[in-house]
Design a protein around this motif. Structure first.
Motif, PDB file in Angstrom:
ATOM      1  N   PRO B  65       0.806  -1.229   0.000  1.00  0.00           N
ATOM      2  CA  PRO B  65       0.000   0.000   0.000  1.00  0.00           C
ATOM      3  C   PRO B  65       0.842   1.283   0.000  1.00  0.00           C
ATOM      4  O   PRO B  65       0.491   2.232  -0.702  1.00  0.00           O
ATOM      5  N   ALA B  66       1.927   1.320   0.773  1.00  0.00           N
ATOM      6  CA  ALA B  66       2.782   2.525   0.841  1.00  0.00           C
ATOM      7  C   ALA B  66       1.929   3.784   0.965  1.00  0.00           C
ATOM      8  O   ALA B  66       2.059   4.729   0.200  1.00  0.00           O
ATOM      9  N   LEU B  67       1.079   3.787   1.958  1.00  0.00           N
ATOM     10  CA  LEU B  67       0.051   4.802   2.108  1.00  0.00           C
ATOM     11  C   LEU B  67       0.571   6.234   2.243  1.00  0.00           C
ATOM     12  O   LEU B  67       0.073   7.156   1.606  1.00  0.00           O
ATOM     13  N   ARG B  83       8.036  10.623   4.771  1.00  0.00           N
ATOM     14  CA  ARG B  83       7.802  10.741   6.194  1.00  0.00           C
ATOM     15  C   ARG B  83       7.983   9.369   6.838  1.00  0.00           C
ATOM     16  O   ARG B  83       8.383   9.245   7.980  1.00  0.00           O
ATOM     17  N   SER B  84       7.620   8.345   6.094  1.00  0.00           N
ATOM     18  CA  SER B  84       7.800   6.957   6.531  1.00  0.00           C
ATOM     19  C   SER B  84       7.172   6.676   7.885  1.00  0.00           C
ATOM     20  O   SER B  84       7.795   6.091   8.764  1.00  0.00           O
ATOM     21  N   GLU B  85       5.911   7.101   8.029  1.00  0.00           N
ATOM     22  CA  GLU B  85       5.263   6.913   9.332  1.00  0.00           C
ATOM     23  C   GLU B  85       4.292   5.745   9.351  1.00  0.00           C
ATOM     24  O   GLU B  85       4.052   5.164  10.391  1.00  0.00           O
ATOM     25  N   THR B  88       3.331   0.847   6.034  1.00  0.00           N
ATOM     26  CA  THR B  88       2.580  -0.107   5.214  1.00  0.00           C
ATOM     27  C   THR B  88       3.344  -0.409   3.925  1.00  0.00           C
ATOM     28  O   THR B  88       2.766  -0.826   2.930  1.00  0.00           O
ATOM     29  N   CYS B  89       4.641  -0.116   3.954  1.00  0.00           N
ATOM     30  CA  CYS B  89       5.455  -0.369   2.763  1.00  0.00           C
ATOM     31  C   CYS B  89       6.601  -1.305   3.102  1.00  0.00           C
ATOM     32  O   CYS B  89       7.594  -1.353   2.383  1.00  0.00           O
ATOM     33  N   MET B  90       6.470  -2.048   4.227  1.00  0.00           N
ATOM     34  CA  MET B  90       7.562  -2.903   4.672  1.00  0.00           C
ATOM     35  C   MET B  90       7.794  -4.037   3.669  1.00  0.00           C
ATOM     36  O   MET B  90       6.845  -4.635   3.157  1.00  0.00           O
ATOM     37  N   SER B 101      10.144   0.349   2.516  1.00  0.00           N
ATOM     38  CA  SER B 101      10.678   0.562   1.171  1.00  0.00           C
ATOM     39  C   SER B 101      10.695   2.036   0.774  1.00  0.00           C
ATOM     40  O   SER B 101      11.533   2.462  -0.008  1.00  0.00           O
ATOM     41  N   CYS B 102       9.800   2.850   1.344  1.00  0.00           N
ATOM     42  CA  CYS B 102       9.737   4.252   0.924  1.00  0.00           C
ATOM     43  C   CYS B 102      10.926   5.062   1.422  1.00  0.00           C
ATOM     44  O   CYS B 102      11.195   6.140   0.907  1.00  0.00           O
ATOM     45  N   SER B 103      11.624   4.562   2.457  1.00  0.00           N
ATOM     46  CA  SER B 103      12.684   5.374   3.038  1.00  0.00           C
ATOM     47  C   SER B 103      13.975   4.603   3.232  1.00  0.00           C
ATOM     48  O   SER B 103      14.807   4.972   4.042  1.00  0.00           O
TER      49      SER B 103
HETATM   50  S1  FES Z   1       4.792   4.540   2.766  1.00  0.00           S
HETATM   51 FE1  FES Z   1       4.319   5.034   4.848  1.00  0.00          FE
HETATM   52  S2  FES Z   1       6.127   4.237   5.794  1.00  0.00           S
HETATM   53 FE2  FES Z   1       6.602   3.894   3.726  1.00  0.00          FE
END
Ligand code: FES
Ligand code: SF4
Ligand code: SF4
Ligand code: SF4
Lengths: 486, 310
Positions: B65-67, B83-85, B88-90, B101-103
């Protein structure tokens, strides 16, 4: 009055109000020194009268006791005391009496409550400030590990990281993180020069341009001694003292950096890369606890015993900090603090592991194997405490005091608290809690959220029956009103 | 806190005017072009990438999802996040275990799996945790049908979120309906921080900030005001365009997607709102006087006073 050899006869007053008591007792011919805490806070103000190779200990002294002790010393005798210890005529460290509050030989805490924390010459005479160069410091650091959750290298070796920082460009900083841990605060309060000796050696090792001493605004004595010590001599690098807010999370290494930068609100930074690449103002920064630097100073001076500084808190009259061999046990620490009867202990800081078995070694590997924490704090849960209520409250505190940044910690602690409440209403969702805690542990940004589950998980294991009993409407310790509101 | 060190040679000049309340993250992007493997496919990503760029270029085995990740191709979007909060992108990596994955920098040679069991569970649990603090009142929401949280929940086949949704009306924050341009419903906010970054890093207006901690974390105003009307907002609207949910909506369309039933409205869904005081409107781009930032770091609850948790 600064040369210890002149102090074969001396009166030391240790503890928070020591300065006032010591000032009231000044007499010609008898040096009276206000020293820092020994770590045995329950005994303070503690008077230590020393004469010709013997020290007499008078705990919880008042002005009359101090006056009587000075009079005795002026007469060439020792006052009535709870304990006496024979030692060398010229003694550079606190002789350890056999009274409750003390345990074992000391190395990093050796001068706490003995040397004058306001006088750099006292440390210089007792130990000597090191001028070891970068290579010698890195050699001494080889194999040493960081101590406590405020240390970026907790339980990990740091020498290689330092060598890397040395190679990196940019104005580099060394941070002494003494926030929150009683052992770190004790070191700053009672032997700040040892911490600065280690930290300035670190500054040479990483070629640092700035050195910061960081502690909680609640630890006033530590901050005051740190400020005095920072101004007392030249450390080869500018030293600044910064107070952080009195909240647990402020010890997290990246939140410590945020506080040092002056942010009004503290939350954790993403990692990697860590502070060793982008720390204070985006420049390379090493963050370790006061204990880590004090142990390094010992190693540089050829004194590197495998010991741990352990503080016993919780349901005890006053926090007690002792130093014990890594091969020693948690039980030795609680015994030194006079703990007889207890329900359990939370071993390893605020979110340590709950256990009833204190016969566990103090080495990080031993604690880890028992699923306990290595923060060096043992929180005692007294006889009448209910472990289920304890973890509920602790989790609730976690939900209200996390930094609010990441979902697994911010929302996870809230849901975990809900699930612990549900136990009181008859639903003990072990599977759901285990799933939630696993995700908090593996996906939280910082150690705060990663550690919270340990307290709940270990309590569920150790007190499985009590959890089941609560779900069935019964609190075995009789302290919770189960099924209704408390 | 002491800030006597502001004269440090390398300290950035005191940007006294902007205090977003958030941490200064390190640069989490890769330093060079890299080839990584995503679910068995080799993907080349340019310098300045995190793992998510590779995931987007691949046919992934798992739903990621990488919300909170702000995925737009514009120079402005570059200034927002990660922001990586939401976590949901683990994804699982052979080299570093489970990472967001986003950060996480896209290092050369990384082996990434999106369908790893633990990583899938982590994404699902974290998405449910986001929903647990979101009032899922989509039928009266101005972003119904164009909401990133709704999309993520649908794509992730969420049927019954593990922890329910935020439906305790007593606990709802009042709707901030005080501004003529933007309505704020914090009960729908996922704290992705995009609006704060849009306001401070893109527009450089210094209006919005993150404030509070723990369960009380919320978006607020740097001048300390309680309402949008009393903030220093210049109504540029950038925050609204980046908000993934119905938390920030343009006035006038707050009920655009509400289903047409009597009594169904965004306002009724909350039941309480902060209204405009009707005082004379500020002209465009007029600033209000800035208050001192509140001390937001003191906590009422301590271990000595853990409070009534039951
Ligand atoms: S998309 Fe929210 S922590 Fe990576
Ligand atoms: S784990 Fe908790 S304290 Fe750490 S960043 Fe996440 S919310 Fe903040
Ligand atoms: S509309 Fe107001 S709050 Fe939103 S980005 Fe523009 S100035 Fe900031
Ligand atoms: S208001 Fe919208 S953009 Fe701002 S933090 Fe909340 S969800 Fe994100």
């Amino acid at each position: 009055m600064t040369d210890p050899s002149e102090r074969t006869t001396a009166l030391r007053v240790a503890g928070a109000d020591a300065a006032g008591l010591a000032a009231s007792a000044e007499r010609d011919g008898v040096p009276v020194v206000a020293v820092g805490s020994t770590g045995a806070r329950a005994l303070e103000p503690l008077v230590v009268a020393t004469h010709e190779g013997t020290s007499a200990f008078v705990p919880n002294a008042d002005a009359d006791d101090v006056a009587a002790a000075v009079d005795a010393l002026a007469d060439g005798t020792l006052p009535d005391a709870d304990a006496r210890v024979d030692h060398d005529e010229v003694q550079a460290s606190l002789p350890i009496p056999s009274i409750e509050g003390f345990a074992g030989e000391r190395s990093v805490l050796a001068r706490c409550g003995w040397t004058d924390p306001r006088d750099p010459d006292d440390y210089a005479n007792a130990v000597g400030f090191s001028d070891a160069d970068a290579d010698a410091v890195l050699d001494a650091a080889e194999g040493l590990r960081g101590r406590g959750w405020g240390d970026w290298c907790a339980d990990e070796p740091y020498a290689d990281l330092w060598a890397g920082v040395r190679e990196r460009d940019g104005p580099t900083s060394v941070v002494v993180n003494a926030h929150g841990n009683p052992g770190d605060a004790l070191l700053l309060e009672s032997d700040p020069f040892a911490v600065l000796d280690g930290a300035s050696a670190a500054a040479r090792a990483v070629d640092a341009d700035y050195l910061y001493l960081y502690a909680s605004e609640a630890d006033e004595a530590a901050l005051e001694r740190a400020r005095d010590a920072a101004a007392a001599r030249d450390y080869g690098v500018p030293v600044e003292v910064v107070a952080g807010p009195d909240v647990y999370r402020a010890a997290e290494p990246t939140m410590a950096i945020e506080a040092i930068e002056g942010n009004h609100r503290l939350e954790a930074r993403l990692r990697p890369p860590g502070p060793e690449v982008e720390g204070i103002y985006g420049n390379p920064t090493v963050v370790h606890t006061a204990r880590t630097y004090a142990h390094l100073a010992g190693a540089i001076h050829g004194d590197a015993p495998e010991t741990r500084v352990v503080s016993v808190t919780g349901d005890v009259a006053d926090a007690t900090t002792v130093e014990l061999a890594e091969s020693d046990t948690v039980a030795s620490a609680t015994a030194a603090a006079g703990v007889d009867d207890f329900t359990a202990a939370c071993v390893g800081g605020k979110f340590g592991g709950i256990t009833t078995d204190l016969d566990v070694g103090l080495a990080p590997e031993d604690l880890d194997e028992a699923d306990l924490g290595t923060e060096g704090v043992v929180e005692v849960l007294g006889e009448d405490r209910c472990p289920v209520a304890f973890v509920g409250q602790r989790t609730n505190v976690a939900s209200e005091t996390n930094c609010g940044r990441c979902v697994p910690c911010r929302e996870g602690t809230t849901q975990l608290t809900e699930k612990l409440r549900d136990v009181y209403d008859g639903t003990y969702d072990e599977g759901g809690m285990t799933e939630l805690m696993g995700v908090m542990e593996s996906t939280s940004i910082c150690a705060f959220g990663r550690d919270v589950p340990r307290t709940v998980r270990t309590a569920m294991r150790e007190f499985d029956d009590a959890f089941e009993a609560h779900a069935d409407g019964d609190c075995p310790s009789g302290t919770c009103a189960v099924g209704g509101t408390q | 806190m002491s800030s006597e060190h502001a004269d440090r040679a390398d300290a950035p000049p005191l940007t006294e005017t902007i205090a977003p309340g958030t941490a200064t993250d390190p640069d989490v992007k890769s330093a060079e072009e890299a080839t990584v493997t995503v679910d068995g496919q080799d993907i080349v990503v340019p310098e300045g990438s995190t793992i998510i760029e590779a995931i987007e270029a691949a046919e992934t085995a798992g739903e990621v999802p990488a919300l909170c990740y702000y995925d737009r191709d514009s120079p402005e979007a570059e200034k927002i996040g990660p922001r990586s909060e939401c976590r949901t992108c683990m994804v699982e990596t052979d080299e570093h275990g489970m990472v967001p994955s986003c950060s996480f920098p896209a290092e050369d040679g990384l082996t990434i799996s999106t369908d790893d069991e633990a990583a899938t569970e982590a994404r699902d649990v974290n998405l449910d945790l986001v929903l647990s603090d979101h009032n899922l009142r989509c039928t009266t929401c101005g972003k119904n049908g164009r909401c990133e949280l709704q999309d993520a929940a649908i794509d992730n086949d969420v049927e019954e979120p593990r922890y329910g949704v935020f439906d305790d009306r007593e606990a709802y924050e009042p709707l901030d309906d005080s501004s003529d341009f933007i309505q704020i419903d914090r009960n729908k906010c996922i704290l992705c921080n995009r609006c704060v970054e849009a306001c401070n890093d893109v527009q450089v207006e210094g209006v919005l900030r993150m404030e509070g901690h723990g369960a009380d974390t919320r978006i607020g105003f740097q001048n300390g005001s309680e309402t949008m009307e009393d903030s220093t907002c210049v109504s540029c609207g950038h925050c609204v365009t980046v908000c993934p949910t119905g938390s920030l909506v343009e006035q006038g369309i707050t009920d655009a997607a509400t289903i047409p039933l009597p009594g169904f409205s965004q306002k009724n869904s909350i039941g309480k709102s902060l209204e405009s005081t009707g005082k004379e409107k500020k002209g465009p781009m007029t600033r209000m006087k800035r208050d001192e930032p509140k001390d937001l770091t003191s906590e009422a609850r301590t271990d000595e006073n853990p409070g009534d948790w039951l």
